[in-house]
Design a protein around this motif. Sequence first.
Motif, PDB file in Angstrom:
ATOM      1  N   LYS A  74      47.485 -15.482  67.164  1.00 15.83           N
ATOM      2  CA  LYS A  74      46.338 -16.240  67.668  1.00 15.83           C
ATOM      3  C   LYS A  74      45.222 -16.006  66.657  1.00 15.83           C
ATOM      4  CE  LYS A  74      47.465 -15.939  72.560  1.00 15.83           C
ATOM      5  NZ  LYS A  74      48.786 -15.324  72.407  1.00 15.83           N
ATOM      6  N   HIS A  75      44.914 -17.023  65.889  1.00 17.42           N
ATOM      7  CA  HIS A  75      43.936 -16.853  64.808  1.00 17.42           C
ATOM      8  C   HIS A  75      42.527 -16.766  65.358  1.00 17.42           C
ATOM      9  CE1 HIS A  75      46.814 -17.394  61.592  1.00 17.42           C
ATOM     10  NE2 HIS A  75      47.377 -18.325  62.318  1.00 17.42           N
ATOM     11  N   GLY A  76      41.826 -15.695  64.955  1.00 18.56           N
ATOM     12  CA  GLY A  76      40.436 -15.521  65.354  1.00 18.56           C
ATOM     13  C   GLY A  76      39.524 -15.898  64.199  1.00 18.56           C
ATOM     14  N   ARG A  77      38.388 -15.217  64.092  1.00 18.42           N
ATOM     15  CA  ARG A  77      37.464 -15.479  62.981  1.00 18.42           C
ATOM     16  C   ARG A  77      37.972 -14.778  61.733  1.00 18.42           C
ATOM     17  NH1 ARG A  77      32.138 -17.037  63.855  1.00 18.42           N
ATOM     18  NH2 ARG A  77      31.603 -15.781  62.050  1.00 18.42           N
ATOM     19  N   PRO A  78      37.696 -15.329  60.538  1.00 17.96           N
ATOM     20  CA  PRO A  78      38.106 -14.657  59.309  1.00 17.96           C
ATOM     21  C   PRO A  78      37.300 -13.371  59.131  1.00 17.96           C
ATOM     22  CG  PRO A  78      36.809 -16.620  58.801  1.00 17.96           C
ATOM     23  CD  PRO A  78      37.053 -16.624  60.274  1.00 17.96           C
ATOM     24  N   GLY A  79      37.956 -12.326  58.660  1.00 18.90           N
ATOM     25  CA  GLY A  79      37.304 -11.028  58.496  1.00 18.90           C
ATOM     26  C   GLY A  79      36.810 -10.815  57.087  1.00 18.90           C
ATOM     27  N   VAL A  80      36.517  -9.570  56.741  1.00 15.69           N
ATOM     28  CA  VAL A  80      36.042  -9.217  55.412  1.00 15.69           C
ATOM     29  C   VAL A  80      37.155  -9.493  54.414  1.00 15.69           C
ATOM     30  CG1 VAL A  80      35.177  -7.322  53.977  1.00 15.69           C
ATOM     31  CG2 VAL A  80      34.542  -7.456  56.378  1.00 15.69           C
ATOM     32  N   GLY A  81      36.798 -10.080  53.268  1.00 19.05           N
ATOM     33  CA  GLY A  81      37.787 -10.355  52.230  1.00 19.05           C
ATOM     34  C   GLY A  81      38.550 -11.640  52.466  1.00 19.05           C
ATOM     35  N   ALA A  82      38.077 -12.480  53.397  1.00 18.57           N
ATOM     36  CA  ALA A  82      38.768 -13.738  53.667  1.00 18.57           C
ATOM     37  C   ALA A  82      38.557 -14.707  52.507  1.00 18.57           C
ATOM     38  CB  ALA A  82      38.269 -14.340  54.962  1.00 18.57           C
ATOM     39  N   SER A  83      37.315 -14.815  52.033  1.00 21.22           N
ATOM     40  CA  SER A  83      37.018 -15.620  50.833  1.00 21.22           C
ATOM     41  C   SER A  83      35.684 -15.149  50.275  1.00 21.22           C
ATOM     42  CB  SER A  83      36.973 -17.108  51.169  1.00 21.22           C
ATOM     43  OG  SER A  83      35.822 -17.382  51.929  1.00 21.22           O
TER      44      SER A  83
END
Length: 137
Positions: free
Chosen positions: A120-129
């Motif tokens: 279940k994809h949540g918000r992107p975390g640190v190091g996402a882009s």
Amino acid sequence: KKRAFRKFTFRGIELDKLLDLTNDELMDLVTARCRRRMSRGLKRKPMALIKRLRQAKKDAPPGEKPKGIKTHLRDMIIVPEMIGSIIGIYNGKQFCGVEMKPEMIGMYLGEFAITYKPVKHGRPGVGASTMNKFIPL
């Protein structure tokens, strides 16, 4: 107007005739992988599972569902004799109760007990882009 239910057929053969088929006749109906597996014979553990399923069906009162049978045999091919039984298929953590239906013939038990929890994809975390480096506090 009364609705007539469509009669189940597996590759053109009706359910009551499927139950009377021998192993060799059933082998002609299933896929090549299942045919190869069946031609090499039923081993001891799958045979024991079928025996336990027969016993559970026999012990169940008429019109009732049989008691669930637990198994680790995820690679077992579903044969017409299993239809109507309830099997607890191990997924690595727990036993998933599955009722065998005619549509399942020729498939493996493991196909009906998923071994992972879908993401279940949540918000992107640190190091996402590079743009999302800073997360507001």
